[in-house]
Design a protein around this motif. Structure first.
Motif, short mmCIF file in Angstrom:
data_model
loop_
_atom_site.label_atom_id
_atom_site.label_comp_id
_atom_site.label_asym_id
_atom_site.label_seq_id
_atom_site.Cartn_x
_atom_site.Cartn_y
_atom_site.Cartn_z
N UNK A 5 0.82 -1.21 0.00
CA UNK A 5 0.00 0.00 0.00
C UNK A 5 0.86 1.26 0.00
N UNK A 6 1.95 1.24 0.76
CA UNK A 6 2.80 2.42 0.88
C UNK A 6 4.15 2.19 0.23
N UNK A 7 4.66 3.23 -0.40
CA UNK A 7 5.94 3.18 -1.09
C UNK A 7 6.92 4.15 -0.44
N UNK A 8 8.19 3.79 -0.44
CA UNK A 8 9.22 4.71 0.00
C UNK A 8 9.44 5.74 -1.10
N UNK A 9 10.15 6.81 -0.78
CA UNK A 9 10.46 7.80 -1.81
C UNK A 9 11.34 7.19 -2.89
N UNK A 10 12.21 6.26 -2.51
CA UNK A 10 13.05 5.56 -3.49
C UNK A 10 12.19 4.72 -4.43
N UNK A 11 11.16 4.06 -3.88
CA UNK A 11 10.24 3.28 -4.71
C UNK A 11 9.52 4.18 -5.71
N UNK A 12 9.05 5.33 -5.23
CA UNK A 12 8.34 6.28 -6.09
C UNK A 12 9.29 6.79 -7.17
N UNK A 13 10.53 7.08 -6.79
CA UNK A 13 11.52 7.55 -7.77
C UNK A 13 11.73 6.51 -8.86
N UNK A 14 11.74 5.25 -8.48
CA UNK A 14 11.91 4.17 -9.46
C UNK A 14 10.72 4.13 -10.41
N UNK A 15 9.51 4.24 -9.88
CA UNK A 15 8.31 4.22 -10.72
C UNK A 15 8.31 5.38 -11.69
N UNK A 16 8.67 6.56 -11.19
CA UNK A 16 8.64 7.77 -12.02
C UNK A 16 9.92 7.96 -12.84
N UNK A 17 10.89 7.07 -12.64
CA UNK A 17 12.18 7.15 -13.33
C UNK A 17 12.83 8.52 -13.10
N UNK A 18 12.92 8.89 -11.84
CA UNK A 18 13.54 10.15 -11.45
C UNK A 18 14.34 9.91 -10.17
N UNK A 21 15.60 12.69 -4.65
CA UNK A 21 15.57 14.11 -4.30
C UNK A 21 14.42 14.83 -5.01
N UNK A 22 14.16 14.48 -6.25
CA UNK A 22 13.05 15.08 -6.98
C UNK A 22 11.72 14.68 -6.34
N UNK A 23 11.58 13.43 -5.95
CA UNK A 23 10.36 12.97 -5.30
C UNK A 23 10.18 13.68 -3.96
N UNK A 28 7.50 17.68 -0.47
CA UNK A 28 7.63 18.88 0.36
C UNK A 28 6.83 20.06 -0.18
N UNK A 29 6.69 20.14 -1.51
CA UNK A 29 5.88 21.20 -2.12
C UNK A 29 4.38 20.91 -2.01
N UNK A 30 4.04 19.68 -1.66
CA UNK A 30 2.64 19.31 -1.55
C UNK A 30 2.05 18.82 -2.86
N UNK A 31 2.88 18.64 -3.87
CA UNK A 31 2.40 18.15 -5.16
C UNK A 31 2.03 16.67 -5.10
N UNK A 32 2.75 15.94 -4.28
CA UNK A 32 2.52 14.50 -4.12
C UNK A 32 2.24 14.23 -2.65
#
Length: 81
Positions: A5-18, A21-23, A28-32
């Motif tokens: 159910x929950x992903x780490x920021x590293x997992x999200x970075x892998x999904x988004x291919x970024x 730090x970008x995630x 922090x900006x509240x976009x995600x």
């Protein structure tokens, strides 16, 4: 990556291919939307929130493309033909 159910920021970075730090910046900006858990304050992003973010980005991109259509630039030679 195991399905959870929950992903780490590293997992999200892998999904988004970024980068992570970008995630982190997106969170922090509240976009995600994300939650901070544990004593060390580790961030987690719910898989449904990530999917909703991706869909929002598709919609925003479509609006941008519609408002700014791609027009091929012509050269002087093309305009004389």
């Amino acid at each position: 990556m195991a399905s959870s159910r929950f992903l780490t920021l590293a997992d999200v970075a892998e999904v988004l291919n970024t980068s992570s730090a970008q995630v982190y910046a997106l969170v922090r900006r509240g976009d995600l939307p994300a939650i901070k858990i544990g004593g060390r304050g580790q961030w987690r992003v719910e898989d449904e929130q990530l999917e909703a973010y991706i869909q929002r980005m598709y919609a925003e991109t479509r609006q941008f493309v519609d408002a700014h259509p791609y027009v091929e630039e012509t050269t002087d030679a093309d305009s004389r033909a």
